[in-house]
Design a protein around this motif. Structure first.
Motif, PDB file in Angstrom:
ATOM      1  N   LYS A  45      -1.890  -0.240   2.764  1.00  0.00           N
ATOM      2  CA  LYS A  45      -0.424   0.517   2.968  1.00  0.00           C
ATOM      3  C   LYS A  45       0.041  -0.316   4.182  1.00  0.00           C
ATOM      4  O   LYS A  45       1.425  -0.688   4.025  1.00  0.00           O
ATOM      5  CB  LYS A  45      -0.869   1.858   3.786  1.00  0.00           C
ATOM      6  CG  LYS A  45      -1.005   2.949   2.791  1.00  0.00           C
ATOM      7  CD  LYS A  45      -1.116   4.656   3.348  1.00  0.00           C
ATOM      8  CE  LYS A  45      -1.316   5.393   2.563  1.00  0.00           C
ATOM      9  NZ  LYS A  45      -1.327   6.748   2.963  1.00  0.00           N
ATOM     10  N   GLU A  54       1.810  -3.045   2.200  1.00  0.00           N
ATOM     11  CA  GLU A  54       2.979  -2.712   1.464  1.00  0.00           C
ATOM     12  C   GLU A  54       4.100  -2.471   2.175  1.00  0.00           C
ATOM     13  O   GLU A  54       5.185  -2.494   1.744  1.00  0.00           O
ATOM     14  CB  GLU A  54       2.766  -1.136   0.620  1.00  0.00           C
ATOM     15  CG  GLU A  54       1.653  -1.381  -0.226  1.00  0.00           C
ATOM     16  CD  GLU A  54       1.326  -0.105  -0.721  1.00  0.00           C
ATOM     17  OE1 GLU A  54       1.884   0.970  -0.316  1.00  0.00           O
ATOM     18  OE2 GLU A  54       0.562   0.030  -1.759  1.00  0.00           O
ATOM     19  N   LYS A  55       3.807  -2.192   3.662  1.00  0.00           N
ATOM     20  CA  LYS A  55       5.079  -2.011   4.571  1.00  0.00           C
ATOM     21  C   LYS A  55       5.658  -3.123   5.236  1.00  0.00           C
ATOM     22  O   LYS A  55       6.749  -3.208   6.056  1.00  0.00           O
ATOM     23  CB  LYS A  55       4.643  -1.073   5.700  1.00  0.00           C
ATOM     24  CG  LYS A  55       4.343   0.132   5.356  1.00  0.00           C
ATOM     25  CD  LYS A  55       3.947   1.093   6.546  1.00  0.00           C
ATOM     26  CE  LYS A  55       3.364   2.527   5.904  1.00  0.00           C
ATOM     27  NZ  LYS A  55       2.858   3.435   7.171  1.00  0.00           N
TER      28      LYS A  55
END
Length: 109
Positions: free
Chosen positions: A77, A80-81
């Protein structure tokens, strides 16, 4: 490269063409330099991500047992950010952090 300290935009933004081609006076040359830097950043990020995910890897031959690892999900995550490599490269270019030189201008005719 510290990805947390980067102030590159996560979303698409419009950038003045004159700011991009100012160092080279040639938009195509500027885009070429930015593209090459974006490829370098992408390779570095991918290598770093694979190293971190390998820490959580469990080598098991059984397909029936699938484990969800919360740390692995958090690492994924985080990556991904992050801003995309091309956004990071453009930001570096605009801040003057990318060194380039024109090899054609260095040659004697």
């Amino acid at each position: 490269m510290d990805l947390k300290k980067s102030n590159a935009p996560v979303n698409t933004t419009t950038i003045d063409k004159n700011l991009v081609d100012q160092p080279t006076d040639n938009i195509y040359q500027a885009i070429s330099v930015i593209s090459k830097r974006a490829n370098q950043i992408n390779i570095d990020i991918k290598k770093e991500l694979i190293e971190k995910l390998d820490e959580f890897a469990t080598y098991n031959d059984s397909l029936e047992e699938i484990f969800e690892n919360k740390e692995q999900i958090e690492v994924s995550k985080f990556y991904e950010k992050l801003p995309k490599p091309h956004a990071l490269a453009v930001q570096e270019w605009l801040e003057g952090k990318i060194y380039y030189r024109d090899t054609k201008a260095d040659r004697e005719i």
